[in-house]
Design a protein around this motif. Structure first.
Motif, PDB file in Angstrom:
ATOM      1  N   ALA A 226     -84.122  37.671  69.722  1.00 51.56           N
ATOM      2  CA  ALA A 226     -83.769  36.460  68.968  1.00 51.56           C
ATOM      3  C   ALA A 226     -82.484  36.660  68.167  1.00 51.56           C
ATOM      4  O   ALA A 226     -82.381  36.227  67.027  1.00 51.56           O
ATOM      5  N   MET A 227     -81.505  37.325  68.768  1.00 49.27           N
ATOM      6  CA  MET A 227     -80.210  37.486  68.092  1.00 49.27           C
ATOM      7  C   MET A 227     -79.518  36.126  68.075  1.00 49.27           C
ATOM      8  O   MET A 227     -79.078  35.628  69.119  1.00 49.27           O
ATOM      9  N   ARG A 228     -79.400  35.547  66.864  1.00 46.00           N
ATOM     10  CA  ARG A 228     -78.923  34.162  66.791  1.00 46.00           C
ATOM     11  C   ARG A 228     -78.034  33.879  65.583  1.00 46.00           C
ATOM     12  O   ARG A 228     -77.672  32.729  65.339  1.00 46.00           O
ATOM     13  N   LEU A 229     -77.665  34.904  64.810  1.00 44.74           N
ATOM     14  CA  LEU A 229     -76.882  34.687  63.593  1.00 44.74           C
ATOM     15  C   LEU A 229     -75.685  35.627  63.545  1.00 44.74           C
ATOM     16  O   LEU A 229     -75.817  36.843  63.722  1.00 44.74           O
ATOM     17  N   LEU A 230     -74.514  35.064  63.293  1.00 50.20           N
ATOM     18  CA  LEU A 230     -73.302  35.850  63.069  1.00 50.20           C
ATOM     19  C   LEU A 230     -72.776  35.506  61.682  1.00 50.20           C
ATOM     20  O   LEU A 230     -72.505  34.355  61.382  1.00 50.20           O
ATOM     21  N   ASP A 231     -72.643  36.535  60.843  1.00 51.64           N
ATOM     22  CA  ASP A 231     -72.142  36.373  59.481  1.00 51.64           C
ATOM     23  C   ASP A 231     -70.770  37.037  59.404  1.00 51.64           C
ATOM     24  O   ASP A 231     -70.664  38.269  59.472  1.00 51.64           O
ATOM     25  N   ILE A 232     -69.701  36.234  59.249  1.00 50.54           N
ATOM     26  CA  ILE A 232     -68.342  36.776  59.273  1.00 50.54           C
ATOM     27  C   ILE A 232     -67.838  37.142  57.879  1.00 50.54           C
ATOM     28  O   ILE A 232     -66.666  37.458  57.701  1.00 50.54           O
ATOM     29  N   ILE A 251     -60.211  32.740  63.608  1.00 44.89           N
ATOM     30  CA  ILE A 251     -61.676  32.751  63.705  1.00 44.89           C
ATOM     31  C   ILE A 251     -62.162  31.765  64.758  1.00 44.89           C
ATOM     32  O   ILE A 251     -63.037  32.100  65.583  1.00 44.89           O
ATOM     33  N   ASN A 252     -61.627  30.563  64.760  1.00 39.34           N
ATOM     34  CA  ASN A 252     -62.060  29.561  65.735  1.00 39.34           C
ATOM     35  C   ASN A 252     -61.817  30.034  67.167  1.00 39.34           C
ATOM     36  O   ASN A 252     -62.674  29.863  68.048  1.00 39.34           O
ATOM     37  N   ALA A 253     -60.640  30.624  67.420  1.00 38.82           N
ATOM     38  CA  ALA A 253     -60.328  31.109  68.767  1.00 38.82           C
ATOM     39  C   ALA A 253     -61.257  32.239  69.171  1.00 38.82           C
ATOM     40  O   ALA A 253     -61.738  32.292  70.314  1.00 38.82           O
ATOM     41  N   ALA A 254     -61.527  33.160  68.239  1.00 37.87           N
ATOM     42  CA  ALA A 254     -62.411  34.288  68.548  1.00 37.87           C
ATOM     43  C   ALA A 254     -63.841  33.827  68.807  1.00 37.87           C
ATOM     44  O   ALA A 254     -64.528  34.346  69.695  1.00 37.87           O
ATOM     45  N   LEU A 255     -64.299  32.838  68.061  1.00 37.33           N
ATOM     46  CA  LEU A 255     -65.653  32.322  68.281  1.00 37.33           C
ATOM     47  C   LEU A 255     -65.767  31.643  69.642  1.00 37.33           C
ATOM     48  O   LEU A 255     -66.772  31.813  70.355  1.00 37.33           O
ATOM     49  N   GLU A 256     -64.764  30.870  70.013  1.00 41.04           N
ATOM     50  CA  GLU A 256     -64.798  30.214  71.320  1.00 41.04           C
ATOM     51  C   GLU A 256     -64.760  31.235  72.453  1.00 41.04           C
ATOM     52  O   GLU A 256     -65.380  31.037  73.499  1.00 41.04           O
ATOM     53  N   PRO A 260     -69.181  31.277  72.765  1.00 42.81           N
ATOM     54  CA  PRO A 260     -69.048  29.860  73.124  1.00 42.81           C
ATOM     55  C   PRO A 260     -70.368  29.107  73.044  1.00 42.81           C
ATOM     56  O   PRO A 260     -70.372  27.881  72.849  1.00 42.81           O
ATOM     57  N   GLU A 261     -71.486  29.833  73.150  1.00 41.09           N
ATOM     58  CA  GLU A 261     -72.782  29.167  73.090  1.00 41.09           C
ATOM     59  C   GLU A 261     -73.076  28.725  71.660  1.00 41.09           C
ATOM     60  O   GLU A 261     -72.951  29.492  70.710  1.00 41.09           O
ATOM     61  N   ARG A 265     -75.744  30.698  65.398  1.00 40.06           N
ATOM     62  CA  ARG A 265     -75.340  30.111  64.123  1.00 40.06           C
ATOM     63  C   ARG A 265     -74.308  31.021  63.467  1.00 40.06           C
ATOM     64  O   ARG A 265     -74.497  32.238  63.408  1.00 40.06           O
ATOM     65  N   VAL A 266     -73.236  30.435  62.952  1.00 43.14           N
ATOM     66  CA  VAL A 266     -72.166  31.206  62.320  1.00 43.14           C
ATOM     67  C   VAL A 266     -72.072  30.819  60.858  1.00 43.14           C
ATOM     68  O   VAL A 266     -71.947  29.638  60.521  1.00 43.14           O
TER      69      VAL A 266
END
Length: 456
Positions: A226-232, A251-256, A260-261, A265-266
């Protein structure tokens, strides 16, 4: 007897105003001697809106340690942010104003056992770790915790490096810790990092997001399905003349590219981004001393003593490595060499060891902008000198929106008026003898302010 905490009153302003103009009106009343802050609530709202425009996928979780002023925390809660808490006391503060535990991350990788037990009792389940010792402790006191592994990925330059204290190596340590958590039967739901407070490099976020992507795969392979959270984390600039546009693009480019899914949650942990520019500090010169040199050609050096120092608001000079700038409230003449000192009897209490300012007299005031980050939470009344009070101010148009959002309440907003708060606190009505103010001119339309459900 139960002591009822008084609400912090907010002065609602009609017409044009600025922190400096308010400070000038307050000190010209002749009754103000202690240092004080002007808190511009509109600055907080504008920064929230800017964040949502530039990084719509990243949810801000305000870092309470940056400035725990209850009104600032309440304003951010009303707008819909989450909160990064590092201790039991910070969790107590945030939950006391009605924030749901689901909007809190206990982001301290080395927690005291009693604080873990408290978090468990109030339902704050998401917390970070970066060592085997912490995993064993969590297993003992809160085995149902939703864990986030914190990795180290430092910016090339930062105002306050944090990797020297927190964060496991993403290549050599993190995979082993993910396996150990699985063996203990603990659930890891994500990855976090912090590039450093006040980071001056932007590409570091892309590197850290790439390392996090790899660890999502490792975690899944060892049993954390259930890996579902990224805290930057934090590191975002907060000064008046700074922008997060460049770092947002990275950040936006790296997340995409890496995530991409949208099932992931970020979140982020901005502190100074929201707090710094919203607070302007006013201090008074109460003494001066001129130092002459034996060299007849040398310039006289003036020592100015003000009523706040490094044991108060200017702890940021020592703790946060800030470079503060003094601005005379009143225009002066010829500038000269000087230094600025705090009020205590400690020789360490030096705010500015070398500066150039117009000649000042006792009773003159100095203004310091961008003083909301890592100042008030660390300030102390050492030597008996008071911590500055905060005078919150908001434009009347914005007040109409904010007073409807919990945990703020309409009773906190003082009558709309053009004058600054009376000495001793924000709010209050104008004198009875004051003539009625003429109706203000119609202000220009404001851009819409987008807020989330305050206490969802």
């Amino acid at each position: 007897m139960k002591v009822v905490e008084e609400e912090q009153l907010i002065t609602v302003m009609d017409g044009p105003w600025s922190p400096t103009s308010l400070i000038r009106e307050i000190v010209e009343s002749g009754t103000q001697e202690d240092p004080f802050y002007i808190m511009d609530m509109g600055e907080v709202v504008a920064r929230y809106q800017r964040w949502k425009e530039l990084m719509p996928r990243v949810e801000p979780f305000y870092a309470v340690k940056c400035n725990d002023d209850k009104l600032l925390v309440s304003t951010l809660a009303a707008l819909g942010t989450g909160f990064d808490c590092a201790s039991k006391a910070e969790i107590e503060l945030v939950t006391s104003i009605g924030v749901a535990p689901e909007r809190i991350i206990f982001a301290n990788p080395a927690k005291m056992a009693s604080h873990i037990r408290y978090a468990s009792a109030v339902g704050v389940d998401v917390m970070t770790f970066d060592s085997e010792t912490e995993l064993v402790k969590i297993k003992q006191y809160m085995p149902h915790a939703q864990l986030v592994i914190r990795i180290r990925c430092d910016a090339a330059a930062a105002q306050c490096p944090l990797g020297i204290k927190f964060g496991c190596d993403p290549v050599t340590e993190a995979p082993r810790l993910l396996k150990y958590a699985a063996v203990l039967g603990l659930e890891v739901i994500g990855v976090s990092f912090h590039v450093g407070s006040g980071a001056s490099e932007t590409e570091v976020y892309a590197r850290a997001i790439g390392l996090s992507r790899a660890l999502f795969a490792v975690g899944h392979n060892v049993g954390h399905k259930a890996m579902r959270l990224l805290d930057i984390g934090g590191g975002f600039p907060g000064g008046t003349h700074t922008s997060i546009k460049e770092v947002a693009e990275v950040i936006n480019a790296a997340l995409e590219d890496q995530f991409p899914e949208r099932a992931v949650r970020v979140i982020a942990e901005p502190g100074r981004y929201f707090a710094a520019a919203a607070y302007t500090l006013a201090t008074m010169v109460h003494a001066k001393r001129e130092i002459t040199s034996n060299d007849p050609d040398a310039e006289t050096h003036t020592m100015y003593f003000i009523n706040d120092g490094v044991y108060g608001s200017f702890n940021c000079v020592l703790y946060d490595h800030q470079s503060v700038v003094a601005e005379p409230l009143s225009a002066g003449g010829r500038v000269g060499a000087c230094s600025v000192w705090g009020p205590t009897c400690d020789g360490l209490d030096c705010v500015l060891p070398a500066a150039r300012l117009p000649a000042l007299a006792a009773g003159d005031w100095l203004v310091f902008r961008d003083m909301g980050a890592y100042t008030l939470p660390v300030a102390s009344p050492f030597n008996g000198f008071p911590v500055p009070t905060v005078r919150p101010v908001v434009d009347t148009r914005l007040a109409c929106m904010l007073k409807e959002l919990r945990p703020l309440s309409a009773s906190q907003f003082a009558s709309s008026r053009a004058q600054p708060p009376a000495a001793g606190g924000a709010g209050g009505a104008p004198p009875a003898s004051a003539p009625p103010a003429p109706p203000p001119a119609a202000p220009p339309a404001l851009p819409p302010v987008f807020v989330e459900c305050a206490l969802k």
